[in-house]
Design an enzyme around this catalytic site. Structure first.
Site, mmCIF file in Angstrom:
data_model
loop_
_atom_site.group_PDB
_atom_site.id
_atom_site.type_symbol
_atom_site.label_atom_id
_atom_site.label_comp_id
_atom_site.label_asym_id
_atom_site.label_seq_id
_atom_site.Cartn_x
_atom_site.Cartn_y
_atom_site.Cartn_z
ATOM 1 C CB VAL A 109 -28.801 -29.453 44.789
ATOM 2 C CG1 VAL A 109 -29.774 -28.287 44.911
ATOM 3 C CG2 VAL A 109 -28.962 -30.417 45.952
ATOM 4 C CB CYS A 110 -29.625 -26.529 41.179
ATOM 5 S SG CYS A 110 -29.885 -25.107 40.121
#
Length: 334
Positions: A109-110
């Site tokens: 994520v990210c």
């Protein structure tokens, strides 16, 4: 594999708490809506230490990464401002490599992509991350093909997503892969979110990529345009939304963006369509409908005006082409 889909979320100090909450919350809702087999979600850290998020909220870990054994369905590494320290921690990288080998699929994520890249798990793969961190990731790991435009990318069994709330889009995609679109739609409705944003949707659009305009009304409308490209974005509709006359709206757009509302909308739609041409197999007619163009022919003309090329030529290019003219932000009176 056990009878449940075992999901391990890897956290560390100064992680973004939304990167933890979005996947775990969506998977919990999937369980309540009847996912079979159900997801068993665990949070893991080195030494089973509590992780202090960048928001100051401390999250207790249920697993020490060193003690995790057995098969995993999904390994998710979160992002946050602590990602660079995490990516420099050889103990953490060693555990991430080991756990990836136990997992059916791996996701970040990210800026969790920094950790996966440092662990050598992204070499020769196409990946994404938060738009503000993509260049640094590419410079640091030249063997990784970084594309900081899409919301998420799947390359084999490795999934990477853009910033923060795109974790929700990624998790909905995982749920759809596992259980089909009906359950994914039910989870999206429960979360009161888009159903769901496509992987190839750009993280940011034309007028959001440059420094935001100083005028709040113009800034809010450019954000609205980017998020609603298939809806009614005529100058009259935008003026009604802003509570001003179309004449005043045009004055503001000329002052702060050096363009008219209609031209601004056309650019936003054209660049969104260009991303779809490059990253999807959709026909030009389907892309035209999704991006608010009246017909494929109208979109073809927009591509020629903006890029000086056809959609077919663009589809064969490895990277997004530059626009013919890049407009600069204006300050009134400049």
């Amino acid at each position: 594999m056990t009878s449940k889909r075992r999901v391990l979320i890897v956290a560390y100090d100064d992680a973004q708490i939304l990167d933890i909450a979005c996947p775990s919350g969506a998977l919990d809702i999937a369980n309540r809506y009847g996912a079979q087999p159900q997801y068993s979600v665990e949070l893991g850290t080195l030494g089973r230490r509590a992780a202090r998020s960048s928001a100051g909220i401390t999250v207790g870990a249920g697993q020490g990464l060193e003690t995790v054994a057995g098969r995993l369905d999904t390994l998710i590494v979160v992002g946050g401002i602590g990602c660079e320290d995490a990516a420099a921690d050889e103990r953490l990288l060693g555990q991430v490599r080991r756990l990836a080998g136990l997992s059916r699929r791996v996701a970040s994520v990210c800026t969790g992509a920094y950790v996966l890249a440092a662990a050598g798990l992204l070499d020769h793969r196409r990946v994404t991350t938060h738009w503000g961190w993509g260049d640094r990731l590419a410079d640091r790991h030249p063997a990784v093909a970084v594309d900081a435009n899409p919301l998420y990318i799947r390359d084999g069994n490795v999934y990477t997503s853009a910033g923060v709330t795109s974790a929700l889009d990624l998790t909905l995609a995982l749920i759809e892969d596992d259980h089909g679109p009906t359950l994914a739609r039910a989870v999206a409705r429960e979360l009161v979110t888009h159903l769901h944003r496509r992987a190839d949707q750009a993280q940011i659009s034309t007028f959001l990529a440059a420094p935001p305009p100083d005028d709040r009304l113009v800034r809010d409308l450019t954000g609205y345009m980017a998020a609603h490209i298939s809806e009614d974005l005529t100058p009259a509709a935008l003026a009604r939304r802003a509570g001003v006359s179309t004449r005043h709206l045009t004055r503001l757009f000329r002052a702060y963006l050096d363009t008219t509302p209609a031209r601004a909308v056309r650019v936003v739609r054209t660049e969104a369509a260009a991303h779809l041409v490059q990253s999807s197999g959709l026909s030009l007619a389907a892309i035209a409908r999704r991006c608010g163009f009246g017909s494929a022919q109208t979109l073809r003309q927009a591509f020629w005006d903006h890029y000086g090329m056809t959609g077919d030529t663009m589809r064969r290019m490895p990277d997004m082409p530059p626009a013919r003219v890049t407009r600069q932000r204006k300050t009134p009176g400049s």
